[in-house]
Design an enzyme around this catalytic site. Structure first.
Site, PDB file in Angstrom:
ATOM      1  N   ASP A  47      58.040  24.671 129.276  1.00  0.00           N
ATOM      2  CA  ASP A  47      57.738  25.436 130.493  1.00  0.00           C
ATOM      3  C   ASP A  47      57.514  26.890 130.101  1.00  0.00           C
ATOM      4  O   ASP A  47      58.226  27.418 129.240  1.00  0.00           O
ATOM      5  CB  ASP A  47      58.928  25.325 131.463  1.00  0.00           C
ATOM      6  CG  ASP A  47      58.544  25.619 132.902  1.00  0.00           C
ATOM      7  OD1 ASP A  47      58.673  24.711 133.741  1.00  0.00           O
ATOM      8  OD2 ASP A  47      58.106  26.761 133.185  1.00  0.00           O
ATOM      9  N   ASN A  48      56.540  27.533 130.751  1.00  0.00           N
ATOM     10  CA  ASN A  48      56.312  28.947 130.421  1.00  0.00           C
ATOM     11  C   ASN A  48      57.182  29.877 131.277  1.00  0.00           C
ATOM     12  O   ASN A  48      57.154  31.097 131.105  1.00  0.00           O
ATOM     13  CB  ASN A  48      54.824  29.311 130.558  1.00  0.00           C
ATOM     14  CG  ASN A  48      54.307  29.125 131.966  1.00  0.00           C
ATOM     15  OD1 ASN A  48      55.078  28.924 132.907  1.00  0.00           O
ATOM     16  ND2 ASN A  48      52.992  29.186 132.129  1.00  0.00           N
ATOM     17  N   THR A  82      48.187  15.118 143.972  1.00  0.00           N
ATOM     18  CA  THR A  82      48.505  15.608 145.320  1.00  0.00           C
ATOM     19  C   THR A  82      47.624  14.982 146.393  1.00  0.00           C
ATOM     20  O   THR A  82      46.467  14.623 146.128  1.00  0.00           O
ATOM     21  CB  THR A  82      48.326  17.143 145.351  1.00  0.00           C
ATOM     22  OG1 THR A  82      48.367  17.590 146.714  1.00  0.00           O
ATOM     23  CG2 THR A  82      46.993  17.577 144.789  1.00  0.00           C
ATOM     24  N   TYR A  90      42.566  24.345 144.345  1.00  0.00           N
ATOM     25  CA  TYR A  90      43.798  23.684 143.899  1.00  0.00           C
ATOM     26  C   TYR A  90      43.613  22.161 143.905  1.00  0.00           C
ATOM     27  O   TYR A  90      43.843  21.481 142.898  1.00  0.00           O
ATOM     28  CB  TYR A  90      44.969  24.092 144.818  1.00  0.00           C
ATOM     29  CG  TYR A  90      46.164  23.185 144.647  1.00  0.00           C
ATOM     30  CD1 TYR A  90      46.869  23.167 143.445  1.00  0.00           C
ATOM     31  CD2 TYR A  90      46.573  22.317 145.663  1.00  0.00           C
ATOM     32  CE1 TYR A  90      47.951  22.311 143.268  1.00  0.00           C
ATOM     33  CE2 TYR A  90      47.645  21.465 145.501  1.00  0.00           C
ATOM     34  CZ  TYR A  90      48.330  21.465 144.297  1.00  0.00           C
ATOM     35  OH  TYR A  90      49.396  20.604 144.123  1.00  0.00           O
ATOM     36  N   PHE A 138      52.806  13.679 148.876  1.00  0.00           N
ATOM     37  CA  PHE A 138      52.660  14.364 150.157  1.00  0.00           C
ATOM     38  C   PHE A 138      53.603  15.582 150.084  1.00  0.00           C
ATOM     39  O   PHE A 138      53.641  16.228 149.050  1.00  0.00           O
ATOM     40  CB  PHE A 138      52.841  13.361 151.299  1.00  0.00           C
ATOM     41  CG  PHE A 138      51.574  12.543 151.427  1.00  0.00           C
ATOM     42  CD1 PHE A 138      51.243  11.607 150.443  1.00  0.00           C
ATOM     43  CD2 PHE A 138      50.653  12.794 152.420  1.00  0.00           C
ATOM     44  CE1 PHE A 138      50.024  10.924 150.477  1.00  0.00           C
ATOM     45  CE2 PHE A 138      49.444  12.108 152.475  1.00  0.00           C
ATOM     46  CZ  PHE A 138      49.128  11.182 151.504  1.00  0.00           C
ATOM     47  N   ARG A 189      53.153  16.697 158.962  1.00  0.00           N
ATOM     48  CA  ARG A 189      53.133  16.431 157.528  1.00  0.00           C
ATOM     49  C   ARG A 189      54.123  15.313 157.202  1.00  0.00           C
ATOM     50  O   ARG A 189      55.067  15.063 157.942  1.00  0.00           O
ATOM     51  CB  ARG A 189      53.545  17.683 156.726  1.00  0.00           C
ATOM     52  CG  ARG A 189      52.545  18.831 156.818  1.00  0.00           C
ATOM     53  CD  ARG A 189      51.275  18.532 156.054  1.00  0.00           C
ATOM     54  NE  ARG A 189      50.293  19.600 156.167  1.00  0.00           N
ATOM     55  CZ  ARG A 189      49.397  19.693 157.155  1.00  0.00           C
ATOM     56  NH1 ARG A 189      49.359  18.807 158.137  1.00  0.00           N
ATOM     57  NH2 ARG A 189      48.523  20.681 157.161  1.00  0.00           N
ATOM     58  N   ARG A 225      46.719  28.446 160.023  1.00  0.00           N
ATOM     59  CA  ARG A 225      46.473  28.883 158.636  1.00  0.00           C
ATOM     60  C   ARG A 225      45.174  28.213 158.178  1.00  0.00           C
ATOM     61  O   ARG A 225      45.052  26.994 158.289  1.00  0.00           O
ATOM     62  CB  ARG A 225      47.649  28.439 157.770  1.00  0.00           C
ATOM     63  CG  ARG A 225      47.588  28.890 156.337  1.00  0.00           C
ATOM     64  CD  ARG A 225      48.900  28.601 155.595  1.00  0.00           C
ATOM     65  NE  ARG A 225      49.164  27.187 155.427  1.00  0.00           N
ATOM     66  CZ  ARG A 225      50.219  26.682 154.770  1.00  0.00           C
ATOM     67  NH1 ARG A 225      51.107  27.501 154.250  1.00  0.00           N
ATOM     68  NH2 ARG A 225      50.396  25.389 154.652  1.00  0.00           N
ATOM     69  N   GLY A 249      42.416  26.154 156.511  1.00  0.00           N
ATOM     70  CA  GLY A 249      42.463  25.037 155.565  1.00  0.00           C
ATOM     71  C   GLY A 249      43.555  24.022 155.844  1.00  0.00           C
ATOM     72  O   GLY A 249      43.711  23.071 155.081  1.00  0.00           O
TER      73      GLY A 249
END
Ligand code: UDP
Length: 323
Positions: free
Chosen positions: A30-31, A115, A139, A167, A219, A280, A282
């Protein structure tokens, strides 16, 4: 050794925990740009970036890696629209470095964090895997590109992959050891809890005029520990010779923004001030996934399906969080 790329992040850290509890040795790479080293409580941590091909090569030389989980990606939709270069370089070009290292070192299995954003604005609900993938932002595009690249790497180099299309990942480790912490935080549940705790003035509801049962967006919130369980099953499936594939991970249950807020009031016992604001850009009105394919191929079923439990665990984490 199992390599968990992005294992210091929210979802990756939960898989890292489960892998270790299930008897696997893990190496987290991981960075730490968005990840937290405090979240890597199990396994070995190597700090590095996928852009650093030399370091990647060293890692694959040093450790005997049998499978890879790949979570390292930027995931702010709005930022991806404003700065696509950042997203295509990190999420696509850097993933190619990882895949090429796998090919070079003969590592055959990868579970990839994809995703539901790859579906864009779907025409029917619940979303099944055969729905057309038409992402509406860089994305989602970047994740879809990797799905396609994996299919080609499978044919050409024999890399076996499973793309898991999540999801809305939510909740926290039921034992409270790790949880969700983004900087900046944009996700609904941590923001609602921050408002409950008095750490924010209120929660802004992005749109209350959607064509849904109460006007707010719906959602499919899926517990992060359920996601972790599906990842382990996906690796086992591949190792047993399962065909490379992709599948949704969701609850097939939708909750609206207002429902999340109401449940959070009950779970926390606090008042949560609400401000109704604009939509929002999108945001599709509703995203709910069918996970029948995951059930059939992996024998996976969410255990923490209920939004109450998701919020209980998220609240427990919020009140005691270390990072
Ligand atoms: N949302 C909201 N207020 C916020 C953050 C999110 O109303 O401060 C809504 C957002 O419009 C979406 C849902 O909550 O319908 C979940 O958003 P989140 O950013 O958590 O996840 P996403 O669905 O974008 O992956």
């Amino acid at each position: 050794m199992i390599l968990v790329v992005g294992g210091a992040g929210y979802i990756g850290s939960h898989i890292n925990k489960l892998l270790n509890k299930s008897g696997y040795e893990t190496l987290v790479f991981d960075n730490l740009v968005y990840g937290h080293k405090e979240a890597v409580k199990w396994g070995t941590l190597e700090i590095g970036d996928l852009a650093d091909t030399k370091k990647l090569d060293e890692i694959f030389e040093k450790y005997e890696i049998e499978a890879v989980f790949h979570f390292a990606a930027y995931a702010y939709v709005g930022e991806s629209v404003e700065n696509p270069s950042k997203y295509y370089n990190n999420n696509v070009a850097n993933t190619l470095h990882l895949l090429d290292a796998m090919v070079k070192h003969n590592v055959k299995y990868i579970v990839f964090s994809s995703t539901c954003a790859t579906y864009g604005v779907p025409e029917s609900m619940p979303i099944t895997e055969d729905a057309e993938q038409k992402p509406i932002n860089p994305y989602g595009q970047s994740k879809l590109m990797i799905e396609k690249i994996l299919a080609d790497y499978n044919k050409a180099y024999g890399i076996n992959y499973c793309c898991l299309r999540y999801f809305n990942a939510a909740g926290a480790d039921p034992e409270g050891e790790i949880g969700e912490s983004h900087m900046p935080e944009t996700h609904l549940i941590p923001l609602v809890l921050a408002a409950a705790a008095g750490d924010r003035e209120n929660i802004k509801v992005f749109g209350s005029d959607y064509p849904t049962r109460d006007g707010s967006c719906i959602r499919d919130y899926i517990h992060v520990t359920d996601l972790a369980d599906a990842h382990l099953r996906a690796m086992d499936y591949l190792k047993k010779g399962g065909e490379s594939t992709f599948m949704n991970l969701g609850n097939c249950l939708g909750n609206s923004v207002f429902e999340v807020i109401e449940t959070a009031k009950k779970v926390t016992g606090k008042n949560i001030p609400v401000e109704l604001t604009q939509r929002r850009p999108g945001d599709p009105p509703m995203l709910v996934g069918s996970a029948q394919k995951a059930e059939k191929l992996l024998g996976w079923k969410p255990k923490y399906g209920d939004i109450n439990l998701i919020l209980e665990h998220a609240w427990k984490w919020y009140c005691n969080k270390e990072y």
